[in-house]
Design a protein around this motif. Structure first.
Motif, PDB file in Angstrom:
ATOM      1  N   LYS A 297      10.133  -6.803  -3.231  1.00  0.00           N
ATOM      2  CA  LYS A 297      11.570  -6.556  -3.307  1.00  0.00           C
ATOM      3  C   LYS A 297      11.912  -5.395  -4.228  1.00  0.00           C
ATOM      4  O   LYS A 297      12.906  -4.703  -4.027  1.00  0.00           O
ATOM      5  CB  LYS A 297      12.311  -7.817  -3.776  1.00  0.00           C
ATOM      6  CG  LYS A 297      12.679  -8.761  -2.650  1.00  0.00           C
ATOM      7  CD  LYS A 297      13.654  -9.820  -3.118  1.00  0.00           C
ATOM      8  CE  LYS A 297      14.159 -10.647  -1.939  1.00  0.00           C
ATOM      9  NZ  LYS A 297      15.171 -11.645  -2.347  1.00  0.00           N
ATOM     10  N   ASP A 298      11.093  -5.192  -5.264  1.00  0.00           N
ATOM     11  CA  ASP A 298      11.380  -4.128  -6.230  1.00  0.00           C
ATOM     12  C   ASP A 298      10.900  -2.753  -5.759  1.00  0.00           C
ATOM     13  O   ASP A 298      11.005  -1.765  -6.472  1.00  0.00           O
ATOM     14  CB  ASP A 298      10.763  -4.448  -7.592  1.00  0.00           C
ATOM     15  CG  ASP A 298       9.236  -4.540  -7.536  1.00  0.00           C
ATOM     16  OD1 ASP A 298       8.657  -4.339  -6.449  1.00  0.00           O
ATOM     17  OD2 ASP A 298       8.622  -4.808  -8.591  1.00  0.00           O
ATOM     18  N   GLY A 299      10.369  -2.679  -4.518  1.00  0.00           N
ATOM     19  CA  GLY A 299       9.928  -1.405  -3.966  1.00  0.00           C
ATOM     20  C   GLY A 299       8.456  -1.109  -4.172  1.00  0.00           C
ATOM     21  O   GLY A 299       7.924  -0.176  -3.584  1.00  0.00           O
ATOM     22  N   SER A 300       7.792  -1.900  -5.020  1.00  0.00           N
ATOM     23  CA  SER A 300       6.355  -1.723  -5.225  1.00  0.00           C
ATOM     24  C   SER A 300       5.590  -2.474  -4.132  1.00  0.00           C
ATOM     25  O   SER A 300       6.194  -3.158  -3.297  1.00  0.00           O
ATOM     26  CB  SER A 300       5.944  -2.236  -6.605  1.00  0.00           C
ATOM     27  OG  SER A 300       6.162  -3.640  -6.689  1.00  0.00           O
ATOM     28  N   HIS A 301       4.268  -2.347  -4.130  1.00  0.00           N
ATOM     29  CA  HIS A 301       3.458  -2.978  -3.095  1.00  0.00           C
ATOM     30  C   HIS A 301       2.426  -3.927  -3.688  1.00  0.00           C
ATOM     31  O   HIS A 301       1.942  -3.710  -4.803  1.00  0.00           O
ATOM     32  CB  HIS A 301       2.746  -1.918  -2.254  1.00  0.00           C
ATOM     33  CG  HIS A 301       3.671  -1.092  -1.413  1.00  0.00           C
ATOM     34  ND1 HIS A 301       4.343   0.008  -1.907  1.00  0.00           N
ATOM     35  CD2 HIS A 301       4.044  -1.217  -0.112  1.00  0.00           C
ATOM     36  CE1 HIS A 301       5.082   0.537  -0.945  1.00  0.00           C
ATOM     37  NE2 HIS A 301       4.925  -0.182   0.153  1.00  0.00           N
ATOM     38  N   GLN A 302       2.108  -4.944  -2.930  1.00  0.00           N
ATOM     39  CA  GLN A 302       1.041  -5.872  -3.301  1.00  0.00           C
ATOM     40  C   GLN A 302      -0.121  -5.647  -2.334  1.00  0.00           C
ATOM     41  O   GLN A 302       0.062  -5.660  -1.118  1.00  0.00           O
ATOM     42  CB  GLN A 302       1.522  -7.323  -3.218  1.00  0.00           C
ATOM     43  CG  GLN A 302       0.514  -8.320  -3.785  1.00  0.00           C
ATOM     44  CD  GLN A 302       1.141  -9.681  -4.054  1.00  0.00           C
ATOM     45  OE1 GLN A 302       2.300  -9.904  -3.727  1.00  0.00           O
ATOM     46  NE2 GLN A 302       0.383 -10.585  -4.637  1.00  0.00           N
ATOM     47  N   PHE A 303      -1.306  -5.456  -2.875  1.00  0.00           N
ATOM     48  CA  PHE A 303      -2.460  -5.083  -2.072  1.00  0.00           C
ATOM     49  C   PHE A 303      -3.399  -6.278  -1.887  1.00  0.00           C
ATOM     50  O   PHE A 303      -3.452  -7.182  -2.719  1.00  0.00           O
ATOM     51  CB  PHE A 303      -3.211  -3.928  -2.728  1.00  0.00           C
ATOM     52  CG  PHE A 303      -2.414  -2.656  -2.782  1.00  0.00           C
ATOM     53  CD1 PHE A 303      -2.563  -1.690  -1.805  1.00  0.00           C
ATOM     54  CD2 PHE A 303      -1.481  -2.434  -3.806  1.00  0.00           C
ATOM     55  CE1 PHE A 303      -1.817  -0.523  -1.837  1.00  0.00           C
ATOM     56  CE2 PHE A 303      -0.735  -1.269  -3.843  1.00  0.00           C
ATOM     57  CZ  PHE A 303      -0.903  -0.306  -2.858  1.00  0.00           C
ATOM     58  N   ALA A 304      -4.165  -6.255  -0.785  1.00  0.00           N
ATOM     59  CA  ALA A 304      -5.106  -7.336  -0.490  1.00  0.00           C
ATOM     60  C   ALA A 304      -6.351  -6.765   0.182  1.00  0.00           C
ATOM     61  O   ALA A 304      -6.279  -5.767   0.910  1.00  0.00           O
ATOM     62  CB  ALA A 304      -4.451  -8.380   0.414  1.00  0.00           C
ATOM     63  N   GLN A 305      -7.467  -7.452  -0.070  1.00  0.00           N
ATOM     64  CA  GLN A 305      -8.740  -7.002   0.507  1.00  0.00           C
ATOM     65  C   GLN A 305      -9.017  -7.645   1.864  1.00  0.00           C
ATOM     66  O   GLN A 305      -9.709  -7.059   2.696  1.00  0.00           O
ATOM     67  CB  GLN A 305      -9.884  -7.319  -0.459  1.00  0.00           C
ATOM     68  CG  GLN A 305      -9.803  -6.566  -1.778  1.00  0.00           C
ATOM     69  CD  GLN A 305     -11.004  -6.805  -2.667  1.00  0.00           C
ATOM     70  OE1 GLN A 305     -12.088  -7.140  -2.194  1.00  0.00           O
ATOM     71  NE2 GLN A 305     -10.824  -6.625  -3.976  1.00  0.00           N
ATOM     72  N   THR A 306      -8.477  -8.858   2.059  1.00  0.00           N
ATOM     73  CA  THR A 306      -8.730  -9.564   3.315  1.00  0.00           C
ATOM     74  C   THR A 306      -7.408  -9.950   3.972  1.00  0.00           C
ATOM     75  O   THR A 306      -6.360  -9.983   3.314  1.00  0.00           O
ATOM     76  CB  THR A 306      -9.536 -10.850   3.075  1.00  0.00           C
ATOM     77  OG1 THR A 306      -8.739 -11.761   2.286  1.00  0.00           O
ATOM     78  CG2 THR A 306     -10.842 -10.544   2.351  1.00  0.00           C
ATOM     79  N   TYR A 307      -7.509 -10.264   5.271  1.00  0.00           N
ATOM     80  CA  TYR A 307      -6.307 -10.657   6.009  1.00  0.00           C
ATOM     81  C   TYR A 307      -5.773 -11.986   5.493  1.00  0.00           C
ATOM     82  O   TYR A 307      -4.565 -12.204   5.410  1.00  0.00           O
ATOM     83  CB  TYR A 307      -6.625 -10.750   7.498  1.00  0.00           C
ATOM     84  CG  TYR A 307      -5.414 -11.020   8.356  1.00  0.00           C
ATOM     85  CD1 TYR A 307      -4.319 -10.147   8.335  1.00  0.00           C
ATOM     86  CD2 TYR A 307      -5.358 -12.137   9.183  1.00  0.00           C
ATOM     87  CE1 TYR A 307      -3.199 -10.380   9.122  1.00  0.00           C
ATOM     88  CE2 TYR A 307      -4.241 -12.377   9.979  1.00  0.00           C
ATOM     89  CZ  TYR A 307      -3.166 -11.497   9.931  1.00  0.00           C
ATOM     90  OH  TYR A 307      -2.061 -11.750  10.712  1.00  0.00           O
ATOM     91  N   GLU A 308      -6.684 -12.872   5.117  1.00  0.00           N
ATOM     92  CA  GLU A 308      -6.278 -14.172   4.580  1.00  0.00           C
ATOM     93  C   GLU A 308      -5.502 -14.004   3.278  1.00  0.00           C
ATOM     94  O   GLU A 308      -4.465 -14.663   3.054  1.00  0.00           O
ATOM     95  CB  GLU A 308      -7.521 -15.052   4.333  1.00  0.00           C
ATOM     96  CG  GLU A 308      -8.227 -15.552   5.582  1.00  0.00           C
ATOM     97  CD  GLU A 308      -8.992 -14.456   6.308  1.00  0.00           C
ATOM     98  OE1 GLU A 308      -9.337 -13.434   5.654  1.00  0.00           O
ATOM     99  OE2 GLU A 308      -9.235 -14.615   7.522  1.00  0.00           O
ATOM    100  N   GLU A 309      -6.002 -13.142   2.424  1.00  0.00           N
ATOM    101  CA  GLU A 309      -5.305 -12.866   1.167  1.00  0.00           C
ATOM    102  C   GLU A 309      -3.941 -12.229   1.429  1.00  0.00           C
ATOM    103  O   GLU A 309      -2.952 -12.543   0.747  1.00  0.00           O
ATOM    104  CB  GLU A 309      -6.156 -11.922   0.309  1.00  0.00           C
ATOM    105  CG  GLU A 309      -5.600 -11.657  -1.080  1.00  0.00           C
ATOM    106  CD  GLU A 309      -6.410 -10.645  -1.860  1.00  0.00           C
ATOM    107  OE1 GLU A 309      -5.949 -10.232  -2.941  1.00  0.00           O
ATOM    108  OE2 GLU A 309      -7.498 -10.242  -1.390  1.00  0.00           O
ATOM    109  N   HIS A 310      -3.892 -11.349   2.424  1.00  0.00           N
ATOM    110  CA  HIS A 310      -2.641 -10.685   2.812  1.00  0.00           C
ATOM    111  C   HIS A 310      -1.614 -11.714   3.293  1.00  0.00           C
ATOM    112  O   HIS A 310      -0.439 -11.673   2.891  1.00  0.00           O
ATOM    113  CB  HIS A 310      -2.941  -9.664   3.908  1.00  0.00           C
ATOM    114  CG  HIS A 310      -1.747  -8.889   4.385  1.00  0.00           C
ATOM    115  ND1 HIS A 310      -0.936  -8.177   3.536  1.00  0.00           N
ATOM    116  CD2 HIS A 310      -1.225  -8.727   5.646  1.00  0.00           C
ATOM    117  CE1 HIS A 310       0.026  -7.581   4.236  1.00  0.00           C
ATOM    118  NE2 HIS A 310      -0.125  -7.917   5.512  1.00  0.00           N
TER     119      HIS A 310
END
Length: 339
Positions: A297-310
């Motif tokens: 929501k704050d415009g930043s991004h959250q990253f993930a290594q796997t689809y499950e984590e995503h």
């Protein structure tokens, strides 16, 4: 004695004749006047060759003798100059040239703009014809988009469409040249620069955060190396769709090569203007194993290594959003009861 006097007399006559000849040549030179035309131009440095080449391009014919005359005059410095079409001798023209500085203005080129958007806004700012500006842009364009870097530029207020675009392209070429000198031992091929600009434009569409750009870049390279589709919304923000929200319907119906949900690899051309920071990130991606990211929501991004984590990140985001919405509803109901 008479012989000596005769020799001296002939020498004096010769000197006088040479002096008269030189004066006649200088007078004739001065009568080679410059055209009486108005023009505005930009000098990239204060050297004689640059000055003469620039004047030639602007329709002011120059000659070999000019470079010798200019050695004894004050040369105009780097910057914008405006000629009003005044009738004057050649000596006076060159002598006063350094004083004929043009009034300038600062213009801003925004990251993510397309060539059409850039030229339309430039037309409004400078009171120029948008079609002429776009035509001038397309005449020099190498990559279709991203030929001009984002940033602040100085232009002459009365520069025409061609001169304005010439200056923006030249200044952007200088930015690209500095980037190449910094990062390459030998000049890269045009295709390599085009690929970097395409990746930089994707990064630019996905994030304006300089800190996040290398991470976004790493996701792009990691997915390409794993032969995965990029599946990035930003690649669908091309052309007339540059600033439209990408819907699921659009993802289904867009058959262009810009749709990285349907096509592997990168789009065929840059999406829009890029910043030098985005280009640096395209060349220097962060070292990571990330394959996914989602917008917070704050415009930043959250990253993930796997689809499950995503998926876990998405569920956590939706759950938090629902909790926030419920909390807001309770506050609204409470305020209504108390009133």
């Amino acid at each position: 004695m008479r012989r000596i006097i005769k020799v001296k007399y002939h020498l004096l006559v010769l000197i006088i004749e040479i002096t008269i000849l030189l004066l006649a040549l200088l007078l004739a030179y001065n009568f080679i006047s410059m055209p009486s035309k108005k023009t505005t131009f930009y000098l990239k440095d204060n050297t004689v060759p640059t000055l003469l080449n620039t004047l030639d391009k602007q329709g002011y014919p120059t000659y070999a003798i000019d470079k010798y005359v200019l050695k004894y005059m004050t040369l105009p410095k780097k910057g914008w100059y405006s000629l009003k079409g005044e009738k004057e001798g050649r000596f006076q023209f060159f002598k006063s040239l350094y004083t004929k500085k043009a009034k300038t203005m600062h213009i801003k080129i925004y990251a993510g703009e397309t060539a059409v958007e850039l030229t339309q806004r430039l037309a409004n700012d400078m009171k120029l014809n948008a079609q002429k500006l776009l035509k001038a842009y397309e005449a020099q364009s190498i990559y279709k988009e991203a030929d001009i870097f984002s940033g602040q530029y100085t232009l002459a207020r009365d520069a025409d469409a061609n001169t304005s675009i010439d200056s923006l392209f030249e200044q952007s070429h200088n930015v690209l040249d500095r980037f190449i000198k910094k990062n390459y031992h030998k000049k890269p091929k045009l295709l390599e620069i085009k690929i970097l600009l395409i990746i930089a434009s994707i990064i630019q569409k996905e994030s304006n955060s300089i800190e996040e750009m290398p991470l976004i870049s790493s996701v792009i390279y990691n997915r390409i190396n794993k032969n995965m589709k990029l599946q990035m919304d930003g690649t669908l923000n091309y052309g007339k769709y540059a600033h439209t929200i990408v819907t699921s319907e659009r993802i289904k119906t867009d058959e262009s090569e810009y749709n990285t949900y349907k096509h592997k690899g990168i789009p065929p051309a840059p999406l829009g203007t890029v910043s030098i920071e985005a280009l640096e990130a395209a060349y220097h991606p962060a070292v990571s194993h990330y394959l996914f990211f989602m917008l917070r929501k704050d415009g930043s991004h959250q990253f993930a290594q796997t689809y499950e984590e995503h998926l876990k990140n998405i569920r956590a985001f939706k759950s938090k959003s629902n909790d926030n919405n419920q909390s807001k509803l309770k506050q609204i109901k409470k305020s209504k009861v108390s009133s």
